[in-house]
Scaffold this active site. Structure first.
Site, PDB file in Angstrom:
ATOM      1  N   GLY A 174       0.818  -1.202   0.000  1.00 32.02           N
ATOM      2  CA  GLY A 174       0.000   0.000   0.000  1.00 32.02           C
ATOM      3  C   GLY A 174       0.850   1.250   0.000  1.00 32.02           C
ATOM      4  N   ALA A 175       1.899   1.234   0.835  1.00 25.14           N
ATOM      5  CA  ALA A 175       2.770   2.405   0.931  1.00 25.14           C
ATOM      6  C   ALA A 175       3.997   2.028   1.737  1.00 25.14           C
ATOM      7  CB  ALA A 175       2.031   3.567   1.587  1.00 25.14           C
ATOM      8  N   MET A 176       4.953   2.968   1.825  1.00 27.16           N
ATOM      9  CA  MET A 176       6.197   2.737   2.554  1.00 27.16           C
ATOM     10  C   MET A 176       6.588   4.006   3.290  1.00 27.16           C
ATOM     11  SD  MET A 176       8.507   0.752   3.519  1.00 27.16           S
ATOM     12  CE  MET A 176       9.791   1.286   4.632  1.00 27.16           C
ATOM     13  N   GLU A 177       6.927   3.849   4.577  1.00 26.94           N
ATOM     14  CA  GLU A 177       7.119   4.975   5.478  1.00 26.94           C
ATOM     15  C   GLU A 177       8.523   5.554   5.462  1.00 26.94           C
ATOM     16  OE1 GLU A 177       7.941   1.277   8.118  1.00 26.94           O
ATOM     17  OE2 GLU A 177       6.626   1.808   6.454  1.00 26.94           O
TER      18      GLU A 177
ATOM     19  N   HIS B  36      -1.500   5.841   8.665  1.00 24.45           N
ATOM     20  CA  HIS B  36      -0.605   4.758   9.069  1.00 24.45           C
ATOM     21  C   HIS B  36       0.849   5.093   8.743  1.00 24.45           C
ATOM     22  CE1 HIS B  36       0.325   0.409   9.759  1.00 24.45           C
ATOM     23  NE2 HIS B  36       1.311   0.698   8.935  1.00 24.45           N
ATOM     24  N   GLU B  37       1.092   5.522   7.517  1.00 23.79           N
ATOM     25  CA  GLU B  37       2.474   5.802   7.121  1.00 23.79           C
ATOM     26  C   GLU B  37       3.034   7.006   7.869  1.00 23.79           C
ATOM     27  OE1 GLU B  37       3.854   3.461   5.535  1.00 23.79           O
ATOM     28  OE2 GLU B  37       1.922   2.509   5.146  1.00 23.79           O
TER      29      GLU B  37
ATOM     30  N   HIS C 156       4.137   6.106  11.366  1.00 23.58           N
ATOM     31  CA  HIS C 156       5.403   5.376  11.385  1.00 23.58           C
ATOM     32  C   HIS C 156       6.597   6.297  11.665  1.00 23.58           C
ATOM     33  CE1 HIS C 156       4.927   1.165  10.679  1.00 23.58           C
ATOM     34  NE2 HIS C 156       4.300   1.283   9.532  1.00 23.58           N
TER      35      HIS C 156
END
Length: 863
Positions: A262-265, A298-299, A302
């Site tokens: 979904g994504a990366m922090e 969410h990201e 993080h």
């Protein structure tokens, strides 16, 4: 051949990296990476170990130690690593290597994402960029210089602060970025491309001005409104709830069309799958808008729980993911609806994580071994991990939890730590012994609570006897008793709470609790707010469940009462009288003007085939997917017929009152209830209702309404079905994120010929095997379609196995995800078991499978 990594074998890194200067030279057919690392021997390590660096899919040009280029006999090079046997305790290591990002289909490391270049380094992608100690407990400060063609890649991004930009001759340019915070290499990020930008600002509680930049493909900046609003709400909420302020002067987001997750922090430069960022009021469904808010939050969260404080090793993955999912859930509840958010979380957990616990890939929240870490980005690590964190909050209270978070962030800022460190901070802040509680991190499986009650009218006491148990899981035949918070309530004959909500602390295999001064026999409200991720067995009478559905003050218990009745009646046909009472109770819920519309929709939604299958599995019975489908379809029809007038009246009322353009939480709930009414009305195939669905699918200005209507038509035999899907395709065929919904609705249709539809759609221009979003939308959704995947002739099994073999060489992440459809093969009838086993053996015979997929297949065969 895959090798196994074990938590018990963890040792500290032999060398630490203090600083990294990375020079990335992007050429038309390759990228040259020049790395300059300041390394020192770790005083905590034993012996005079060599310098070991991970490295894959690249060509080594040179390596130098303290300015001297090494000869080939002075280092060892394999396809997976680079070792320098003789090393000083302190050195400058310079490495030059090249690789090809343009043909990197794994979407790991540095790769082409459409017309841009992007990175994904979690968990082990940085080793595909340069040779480096690719482990999360090596934290360094990064300075990055990127060189590229001006016209093709006018935007050059990396983590941290922009230090300088300039020209490399007439056609090329460079940008220099520096991150002031030490980080593990999995948080490294880099993007080069022709991108549009949306700019905004956020003022922190201390008065600092943070520049916000969202980068997207050309022409899509206007679609970032929901993401921007979600980011600013998240930043404010984290300050107010936990006192955590953003720490850099710039926060960047990049939306890319090719991304496995979904994504990366990545610190200061979050990279998102564009499906988690892009959307307008008329092009995004309510589910998409809510998902964008959730993923962006969410990201961002993080930044502290993942970036500032990171994982010592990948076994501690839930330290950041479980905790951050919990923070995301708390945020979504606070800014929207706490009860609805909680029920969404619970139902998702029981659908996905309980199923995982019941299959071959069952593992603890903190696994103790793995072959491919990518396989452990699971519902257990994320969602059960969040439930474990929530149980701590239930035990110590919200204020106590916030005290624990304050101590955790103060004590471990800038460190790579373990799940034990987090729990210890909670324990120390609240003076509570959580030693036994740590078993939640070490034991796999879904615990079961068997509860019995006895009311003594003369003594006015109620006695509860609670037994806890847990079935064996792979590698864990025996389980120890857990520390379980068990929240309960007692209702009198008028529905009044007698003791409020009481949290019992279960620690032994069998415990007895006595409640005094209970003046009448109460109705028990058990496991309130789903206080622990367990299965509950209690011999409720039907009339007690109906009473809880009507009167319970706890939203979860109220919903659960209806869910239990529905499950019971779908698995064992009830008497006509009992079913009539159940449907009447649903009618009362539908007509109750005091209830949240979104909550109503949840109560009125019957368990799916997957949830029913889990209920059968818990009873030790094999799953007959056709029987479950038939039973559910029949009950939906009977409910739709019995409450037809109520559904029609509510649908008509909502159709007039909910604006197409409204995207607030209240409107979303109303729209969800409206479309549920439509699905019940259409269950009997009424031509007039199907015509109404067709009109909604083709004329509504709201994407939720369009997709909901298409879903109704997808399961019908009406000639309007194909006409509606064709009209939608004609309108949206150039927008991949919208066409994903079109693909998914058709792949999820409960029809006997759904595989034929899927095969046809694979030839459609909207689909490609090169993009993981398209794979998930079509093939992934089909894998979760019980009627299609579990087709009696085995065609669904053959198809998914064929797709695994085809996709795995291109993208192991997507290949292994599809292979997980086979992990519970033993739960089905004997004929299906044989067919699934045959496909597993066929897959196993392929010796070229990626470690990701090979591990799934191997564990499934051993189950």
């Amino acid at each position: 051949m895959s090798t196994e990594t074990r938590l018990a074998d963890y040792t500290v890194p032999d060398f630490l990296v203090k600083k990294v200067d990375l020079d990335v030279d992007v050429q038309p057919d390759h990228a040259k990476i020049s790395s300059r690392m300041q390394v020192v021997r770790n005083v905590k390590a034993k012996g005079n170990a060599p310098l070991f660096l991970n490295g894959e899919a690249q060509k080594l040009v040179s390596i130098a130690i303290n300015g001297r280029i090494l000869g080939k006999k002075e280092y060892r090079l394999t396809p997976h690593d680079l070792t320098v046997p003789v090393m000083p305790d302190k050195a400058t290591v310079e490495i030059v290597s090249t690789h090809d990002p343009y043909n990197n289909t794994t979407l790991s490391g540095f790769y082409a994402s459409g017309s841009m270049l992007s990175t994904q380094c979690e968990a082990e992608g940085f080793r595909r960029i340069t040779y480096y100690p690719d482990r999360s407990d090596v934290m360094a400060k990064f300075k990055v210089t990127i060189h590229a063609d001006k016209k093709k890649y006018p935007v050059l991004l990396s983590n941290g602060n922009l230090v300088a930009v300039g020209n490399d001759g007439q056609s090329r340019h460079f940008a220099i970025w520096e991150d002031p915070f030490p980080k593990p290499c999995y948080l490294f990020a880099m993007v080069a491309g022709k991108l549009d930008k949306r700019v905004d600002h956020f003022k922190t509680k201390s008065g600092r001005d943070v520049l916000i930049e969202i980068y997207v493909e050309p022409g899509k900046a206007k679609e970032t409104g929901f993401a921007l609003a979600a980011l600013k709400k998240s930043m404010k909420w984290d300050e107010e709830r936990f006192g955590l302020e953003y720490d850099l002067d710039r926060f960047m987001m990049v939306a890319t069309p090719f991304f496995n997750m979904g994504a990366m922090e990545n610190k200061g430069l979050n990279i998102f799958n564009d499906s988690c960022v892009l959307g307008l009021t008329d092009t995004a469904t309510d589910a998409t808008i809510s998902f964008i808010e959730r993923v962006v939050a969410h990201e961002y969260f993080h930044n502290w729980t993942g970036d500032r404080i990171t994982c010592r090793d990948w076994f501690q993955l839930s330290l950041k993911e479980g905790l951050t999912v919990f923070r995301e859930q708390e945020f979504c509840g606070d800014v929207n609806s706490i009860p609805v958010e909680r029920l969404d979380n619970v139902r998702d957990l029981r659908r996905r994580q309980f199923a995982e616990d019941a299959g071959a890939m069952a593992h603890p929240v903190r696994p103790d071994h793995y072959q491919a870490i990518d396989n452990f980005y699971t519902a257990t690590v994320y969602d059960k991990g969040a439930e474990v964190v929530r149980m701590i909050q239930t035990l110590v209270g919200r204020k106590g939890f916030d005290k624990g978070m304050a101590l955790y962030t103060k004590r471990h800022d800038g460190q790579a730590v373990t799940c034990d460190d987090f729990v210890q901070a909670m324990s120390d802040a609240n003076n509570i012994d959580l030693t036994q509680f740590m078993l939640w991190y070490r034991q796999a499986g879904t615990p079961v609570l068997d509860v019995k009650s006895k009311y003594d009218a003369e003594a006015k006491t109620l006695t509860l006897t609670v037994r806890q148990s847990c079935k064996p899981t792979p590698g864990q035949p025996k389980k120890k008793p857990l520390h379980i918070p068990f929240a309960i309530g007692l209702l009198d004959s008028k529905g009044k709470d007698l003791i409020g909500t009481r949290v019992l602390s279960l620690k032994k295999p069998r415990e007895v609790f006595t409640f005094e001064n209970i003046k009448e026999k109460p109705v028990l409200s058990l496991l309130r707010d789903f206080s622990a991720p367990v299965r509950l067995n209690y011999a409720y009478k039907d009339e007690e469940l109906l009473f809880l559905l009507a009167h319970d003050s706890d939203p979860f218990s109220k919903w659960e009462a209806g869910f239990k009745l529905a499950t019971q009646y779908l698995l064992t046909p009830p008497s006509a009288e009992n079913e009539k009472a159940f449907i009447a109770a649903l009618g009362d819920v539908l007509r109750d003007k005091k209830l949240d519309p979104a909550f109503k929709a949840m109560v009125l939604s019957l368990p799916g085939e997957g949830e029913l299958g889990l209920a059968l599995q818990a009873q030790g019975k094999l799953i007959d997917i056709d029987a479950l489908y038939a039973a559910r379809k029949a009950l939906v029809k009977r409910i739709g017929q019995s409450l037809r007038d109520d559904f029609a009246a509510e649908h008509a009322r909502l159709a007039k009152s909910v604006k197409d353009t409204a995207a607030d939480g209240v409107s979303m709930g109303l729209r969800g209830l409206k479309n549920l009414c439509l699905s019940y009305l259409a269950a009997n195939g009424d031509a007039q209702i199907l015509q109404q669905a067709f009109k909604q699918a083709t004329t509504s200005k709201n994407m939720t309404d369009q997709i909901s209507a298409l879903a109704v038509l997808a399961e019908s035999a009406s000639p309007l079905r194909d006409k509606a899907f064709a009209a939608f395709e004609k309108k949206w065929k150039k927008v991949p994120t919208i066409m994903d919904k079109w693909l998914a609705v058709q792949a999820g249709a409960k029809r006997g010929d759904v595989l034929k539809t899927v095969r046809k759609l694979m030839q459609n221009p909207a689909f490609t095997l090169k993009n993981p979003n398209r794979i998930s939308a079509l093939i992934g959704v089909f894998g979760g379609n019980g009627l299609g995947f579990h087709a009696k002739d085995g065609s669904g099994y053959r198809f998914i196995a064929d797709m695994v073999l085809k996709i795995d060489p291109l993208n192991p992440h997507s290949g292994s995800a599809l292979a997980k459809n086979f992990t519970r093969w033993r739960d089905y009838d004997s004929a299906r078991q044989k067919m699934m086993l045959a496909e597993l053996k066929r897959l196993s015979a392929n010796k070229k499978l990626s470690p990701n997929t090979a591990e799934v297949i191997s564990k499934s065969l051993k189950a």
